[in-house]
Scaffold this motif. Sequence first.
Motif, PDB file in Angstrom:
ATOM      1  N   ALA A  99       0.678  -1.248  -0.237  1.00 18.05           N
ATOM      2  CA  ALA A  99      -0.025   0.035   0.088  1.00 18.05           C
ATOM      3  C   ALA A  99       0.962   1.368  -0.046  1.00 18.05           C
ATOM      4  CB  ALA A  99      -0.885  -0.026   1.244  1.00 18.05           C
ATOM      5  N   MET A 100       2.187   1.422   0.884  1.00 15.74           N
ATOM      6  CA  MET A 100       2.883   2.182   0.862  1.00 15.74           C
ATOM      7  C   MET A 100       3.687   2.520  -0.505  1.00 15.74           C
ATOM      8  SD  MET A 100       4.628   1.976   4.421  1.00 15.74           S
ATOM      9  CE  MET A 100       3.864   2.136   6.168  1.00 15.74           C
ATOM     10  N   ILE A 101       3.948   1.542  -1.248  1.00 17.66           N
ATOM     11  CA  ILE A 101       4.794   1.548  -2.360  1.00 17.66           C
ATOM     12  C   ILE A 101       3.552   2.056  -3.293  1.00 17.66           C
ATOM     13  CG2 ILE A 101       5.745   0.116  -4.238  1.00 17.66           C
ATOM     14  CD1 ILE A 101       6.798  -1.633  -1.779  1.00 17.66           C
ATOM     15  N   PHE A 102       2.683   1.547  -3.415  1.00 14.06           N
ATOM     16  CA  PHE A 102       1.644   1.933  -4.401  1.00 14.06           C
ATOM     17  C   PHE A 102       1.305   3.492  -4.117  1.00 14.06           C
ATOM     18  CE2 PHE A 102      -2.846   2.945  -5.574  1.00 14.06           C
ATOM     19  CZ  PHE A 102      -2.982   2.657  -6.815  1.00 14.06           C
ATOM     20  N   ALA A 103       1.182   4.085  -3.054  1.00 11.92           N
ATOM     21  CA  ALA A 103       0.881   5.408  -2.786  1.00 11.92           C
ATOM     22  C   ALA A 103       2.103   6.292  -3.148  1.00 11.92           C
ATOM     23  CB  ALA A 103       0.765   5.709  -1.284  1.00 11.92           C
ATOM     24  N   VAL A 104       3.300   5.831  -2.815  1.00 11.24           N
ATOM     25  CA  VAL A 104       4.399   6.523  -3.371  1.00 11.24           C
ATOM     26  C   VAL A 104       4.569   6.493  -4.962  1.00 11.24           C
ATOM     27  CG1 VAL A 104       6.975   6.564  -3.465  1.00 11.24           C
ATOM     28  CG2 VAL A 104       5.743   6.404  -1.326  1.00 11.24           C
ATOM     29  N   LEU A 105       4.434   5.386  -5.634  1.00 13.63           N
ATOM     30  CA  LEU A 105       4.563   5.387  -7.226  1.00 13.63           C
ATOM     31  C   LEU A 105       3.305   6.044  -7.829  1.00 13.63           C
ATOM     32  CD1 LEU A 105       5.205   1.447  -7.622  1.00 13.63           C
ATOM     33  CD2 LEU A 105       6.456   3.510  -7.979  1.00 13.63           C
ATOM     34  N   TYR A 106       2.165   6.189  -7.035  1.00 10.47           N
ATOM     35  CA  TYR A 106       1.094   6.877  -7.503  1.00 10.47           C
ATOM     36  C   TYR A 106       1.305   8.497  -7.490  1.00 10.47           C
ATOM     37  CZ  TYR A 106      -3.663   7.982  -9.075  1.00 10.47           C
ATOM     38  OH  TYR A 106      -4.690   8.760  -9.851  1.00 10.47           O
ATOM     39  N   ILE A 107       2.120   8.869  -6.562  1.00 10.10           N
ATOM     40  CA  ILE A 107       2.268  10.238  -6.219  1.00 10.10           C
ATOM     41  C   ILE A 107       3.464  10.699  -7.292  1.00 10.10           C
ATOM     42  CG2 ILE A 107       3.297  11.881  -4.554  1.00 10.10           C
ATOM     43  CD1 ILE A 107       2.085  10.428  -2.278  1.00 10.10           C
ATOM     44  N   ILE A 108       4.355   9.883  -7.351  1.00 13.43           N
ATOM     45  CA  ILE A 108       5.442  10.197  -8.466  1.00 13.43           C
ATOM     46  C   ILE A 108       5.146  10.212  -9.876  1.00 13.43           C
ATOM     47  CG2 ILE A 108       7.536   9.256  -9.436  1.00 13.43           C
ATOM     48  CD1 ILE A 108       8.137   8.007  -6.787  1.00 13.43           C
ATOM     49  N   ASN A 109       4.120   9.283 -10.216  1.00 11.42           N
ATOM     50  CA  ASN A 109       3.475   9.409 -11.643  1.00 11.42           C
ATOM     51  C   ASN A 109       2.665  10.760 -12.050  1.00 11.42           C
ATOM     52  OD1 ASN A 109       2.298   8.885 -14.057  1.00 11.42           O
ATOM     53  ND2 ASN A 109       1.054   7.016 -13.276  1.00 11.42           N
ATOM     54  N   PRO A 110       3.354  11.665 -12.883  1.00  5.93           N
ATOM     55  CA  PRO A 110       2.880  12.792 -13.285  1.00  5.93           C
ATOM     56  C   PRO A 110       1.637  12.702 -14.227  1.00  5.93           C
ATOM     57  CG  PRO A 110       4.694  12.613 -14.642  1.00  5.93           C
ATOM     58  CD  PRO A 110       4.629  11.223 -13.454  1.00  5.93           C
ATOM     59  N   LEU A 111       1.427  11.513 -14.827  1.00  8.36           N
ATOM     60  CA  LEU A 111       0.252  11.439 -15.583  1.00  8.36           C
ATOM     61  C   LEU A 111      -0.820  10.203 -15.038  1.00  8.36           C
ATOM     62  CD1 LEU A 111       2.286  11.185 -19.107  1.00  8.36           C
ATOM     63  CD2 LEU A 111       0.801  13.227 -18.145  1.00  8.36           C
ATOM     64  N   ASP A 112      -1.133  10.499 -13.820  1.00  9.30           N
ATOM     65  CA  ASP A 112      -1.999   9.428 -13.246  1.00  9.30           C
ATOM     66  C   ASP A 112      -3.488   9.993 -13.663  1.00  9.30           C
ATOM     67  OD1 ASP A 112      -2.072  11.903 -11.913  1.00  9.30           O
ATOM     68  OD2 ASP A 112      -1.233  11.032 -10.158  1.00  9.30           O
ATOM     69  N   LEU A 113      -4.546   9.742 -13.077  1.00 11.33           N
ATOM     70  CA  LEU A 113      -5.897   9.736 -13.640  1.00 11.33           C
ATOM     71  C   LEU A 113      -6.162  11.289 -13.877  1.00 11.33           C
ATOM     72  CD1 LEU A 113      -8.096   7.281 -11.558  1.00 11.33           C
ATOM     73  CD2 LEU A 113      -7.286   7.001 -13.846  1.00 11.33           C
ATOM     74  N   VAL A 114      -5.753  12.263 -12.992  1.00 13.81           N
ATOM     75  CA  VAL A 114      -5.749  13.735 -13.418  1.00 13.81           C
ATOM     76  C   VAL A 114      -4.413  14.191 -13.532  1.00 13.81           C
ATOM     77  CG1 VAL A 114      -6.634  15.796 -12.822  1.00 13.81           C
ATOM     78  CG2 VAL A 114      -8.180  13.601 -12.174  1.00 13.81           C
ATOM     79  N   PRO A 115      -3.897  14.678 -14.467  1.00 12.54           N
ATOM     80  CA  PRO A 115      -2.422  14.778 -14.757  1.00 12.54           C
ATOM     81  C   PRO A 115      -2.005  16.130 -13.646  1.00 12.54           C
ATOM     82  CG  PRO A 115      -3.451  14.657 -16.826  1.00 12.54           C
ATOM     83  CD  PRO A 115      -4.561  14.337 -15.880  1.00 12.54           C
ATOM     84  N   ASP A 116      -1.008  16.153 -12.918  1.00 12.07           N
ATOM     85  CA  ASP A 116      -0.502  17.052 -11.994  1.00 12.07           C
ATOM     86  C   ASP A 116      -0.413  18.403 -12.438  1.00 12.07           C
ATOM     87  OD1 ASP A 116      -0.771  15.026 -10.248  1.00 12.07           O
ATOM     88  OD2 ASP A 116       1.562  14.500 -10.570  1.00 12.07           O
ATOM     89  N   PHE A 117      -0.013  18.769 -13.742  1.00 11.40           N
ATOM     90  CA  PHE A 117      -0.033  19.936 -14.335  1.00 11.40           C
ATOM     91  C   PHE A 117      -1.118  20.895 -14.489  1.00 11.40           C
ATOM     92  CE2 PHE A 117      -0.365  16.930 -17.985  1.00 11.40           C
ATOM     93  CZ  PHE A 117      -1.289  17.787 -18.876  1.00 11.40           C
ATOM     94  N   ILE A 118      -2.667  20.103 -14.424  1.00 12.29           N
ATOM     95  CA  ILE A 118      -3.716  20.829 -14.289  1.00 12.29           C
ATOM     96  C   ILE A 118      -3.931  21.669 -13.025  1.00 12.29           C
ATOM     97  CG2 ILE A 118      -6.434  20.527 -14.587  1.00 12.29           C
ATOM     98  CD1 ILE A 118      -5.872  17.994 -16.354  1.00 12.29           C
ATOM     99  N   PRO A 119      -4.037  22.887 -13.159  1.00  9.61           N
ATOM    100  CA  PRO A 119      -4.322  23.650 -11.769  1.00  9.61           C
ATOM    101  C   PRO A 119      -5.310  23.486 -11.100  1.00  9.61           C
ATOM    102  CG  PRO A 119      -3.631  25.208 -13.974  1.00  9.61           C
ATOM    103  CD  PRO A 119      -4.100  23.631 -14.289  1.00  9.61           C
TER     104      PRO A 119
END
Length: 135
Positions: A75-95
């Motif tokens: 669960a911890m690893i999944f959370a960290v990987l999800y946080i690192i991924n810039p192109l997850d379900l809602v891309p991080d660059f969207i204000p």
Amino acid sequence: MKGKKKVDKFIIKEGIETVNETDFETIFDKKDQLFAKINHPDWKKYKQKVILIFQFLKDVKQKNYPETPWKTLAAMIFAVLYIINPLDLVPDFIPFVGYLDDFTVFGFIFKLINTDLESYEEWKQEQAETDTAST
């Protein structure tokens, strides 16, 4: 909204089940990305918990911390990987909304691991007190 994925507990549980040993190594290889991301002001609320999770995983990797259930680690690893991924379900660059899915995933994971994380925090405190007493 048909066909669009949303973050829910089933997607998160499914993600946790796919975590493997390679993912465990990946988070250490990408720690700079993690720390760069959580230094963003939007992460202020969760920053210390993410750091604690990273320290927990590091102590497990170095075999400093006692046995931990794989489900907690995954669960911890999944959370960290999800946080690192810039192109997850809602891309991080969207204000404004770019981190909402990250916070949702992190919040859900945090509920799953909170007891183990608190135990780790207590252990870490005891280690610090032991180190202080021996000097």
